[in-house]
Design an enzyme around this catalytic site. Structure first.
Site, PDB file in Angstrom:
ATOM      1  N   ARG A 232     109.644  66.635 107.626  1.00  0.00           N
ATOM      2  CA  ARG A 232     110.353  66.672 106.353  1.00  0.00           C
ATOM      3  C   ARG A 232     111.509  67.667 106.457  1.00  0.00           C
ATOM      4  O   ARG A 232     111.363  68.762 107.012  1.00  0.00           O
ATOM      5  CB  ARG A 232     109.420  67.080 105.208  1.00  0.00           C
ATOM      6  N   GLU A 261     118.896  64.611 102.750  1.00  0.00           N
ATOM      7  CA  GLU A 261     118.997  63.249 103.266  1.00  0.00           C
ATOM      8  C   GLU A 261     119.025  62.188 102.172  1.00  0.00           C
ATOM      9  O   GLU A 261     119.531  61.084 102.388  1.00  0.00           O
ATOM     10  CB  GLU A 261     117.857  62.953 104.231  1.00  0.00           C
TER      11      GLU A 261
END
Length: 329
Positions: A232, A261
């Site tokens: 992550r 992202e």
């Protein structure tokens, strides 16, 4: 059940349609957030992915629209307010494991590419340049690799490293006894990071792991070490990592995930001016390799995601036990 599927692409539609167990699916390319939540009216359930936002405000809209179930087609659930969903009586189901080997293999691909610079060699040869200058790498055999998190993916990654003859050091609050018996050395985070040639992150994003790689922890890294993150983006303080790259404390960086992202990944911005200054800075480094959250992206993983997703939906529809429900605590 009528299910609204968000953040979908051609491959999502192909696998979800192929393994559908009789539900009515409506696909939306748009991500789910406060602006798109109104699209869920009259649906029984929603199916979401990593960059969809299901916070308290979104959940309130879902509840008002009659949505009774949130289904994640991924393992991570940090983008869902579980407490708010529980209060509203909306179960949240996930896919806890889907081909951990897929992500583990991608982590190794990042390591090998960064180390042996095959991406640069490929471009050189296509341009008629057969020089070996500045392409030198190092043997992985007998190198120390620090594995942070040894769940399903971390365990698969350790098994790959064993095949390369690496010295494996690991940190996990729940050590894997089988890995320990196979020669993986467990220690504190500080002990695990110390003198490691490569550090690979395989832990979930929680309050305790948020930005665990920061200016302080980077000081524990061996100068010139490689950092890999296929877990992550929030595990890393990106600005601190950029500073470590700039000053040579960090020698290589491989990312399949990124803090911001959600605004970039899975989209084509090749004809646009990207406004994210951090990603532009990272791309500018010659020793940085970024892929856009494709670690999971194999045929086997997509099949497992689809089948488990429909198994979760069927369990809810038939009032069976919800084995993959995310619960508080």
């Amino acid at each position: 059940m009528r299910i609204a599927v968000f953040s979908t692409y051609t491959y999502d539609e192909a696998y979800l349609n192929r393994f559908n167990t009789g539900h009515e699916l409506t696909f939306f390319v748009l991500p789910l957030n406060e602006q798109t939540a109104a699209l869920t009216k009259d649906f029984d359930a929603i199916c979401i992915f990593v960059n969809d936002t299901v916070n308290k405000d979104v959940l309130a809209i879902l509840h008002e629209n009659g949505v009774r179930l949130v289904v994640l087609r991924c393992a991570g659930f940090n983008n869902v307010d579980i407490a708010a969903a529980t209060t509203l009586g909306i179960p949240v189901l996930r896919v806890p494991a889907y081909s951990p080997e897929a992500v583990a293999e991608h982590a190794m691909a990042l390591i090998l590419t960064l180390n042996r610079k095959t991406h640069k060699a490929y471009n050189r040869v296509r341009e008629g340049n057969f020089s070996l200058e500045k392409l030198m790498g190092f043997n992985l055999h007998q190198r120390k690799v620090a594995v942070i998190g040894t769940g399903n993916i971390g365990r698969a990654f350790c098994n790959i490293l064993r095949g390369f003859g690496c010295k494996i050091s690991a940190f996990d609050i729940y050590p894997d006894q089988e890995l320990a018996a196979a020669g993986v050395t467990y220690g504190s985070l500080e002990e695990t990071l110390a003198d490691a040639d490569i550090v690979s992150l395989h832990c979930p994003l929680m309050d305790s792991t948020h930005q665990m790689i920061n200016a302080d922890s980077l000081k524990l890294f061996k100068k010139g070490a490689m950092l890999i993150n296929t877990s992550r983006g929030g595990l890393i303080n990106t600005m601190d990592v950029i500073a470590a790259l700039k000053h040579g404390q960090l020698g290589y960086l491989g990312l399949d995930v990124y803090e911001q992202e959600g605004k970039l990944f899975f989209q084509d911005y090749s004809e646009d001016v990207i406004q994210d200054e951090m990603i532009l800075r990272l791309i500018s480094f010659p020793n940085v390799l970024i892929t856009s959250h494709q670690g999971f992206f194999t045929q086997e993983a997509m099949e497992q995601i689809a089948t488990t997703t429909f198994r979760n939906i069927d369990a809810f529809a038939s009032k069976a036990d919800l084995h993959n429900q995310v619960v508080i605590g």
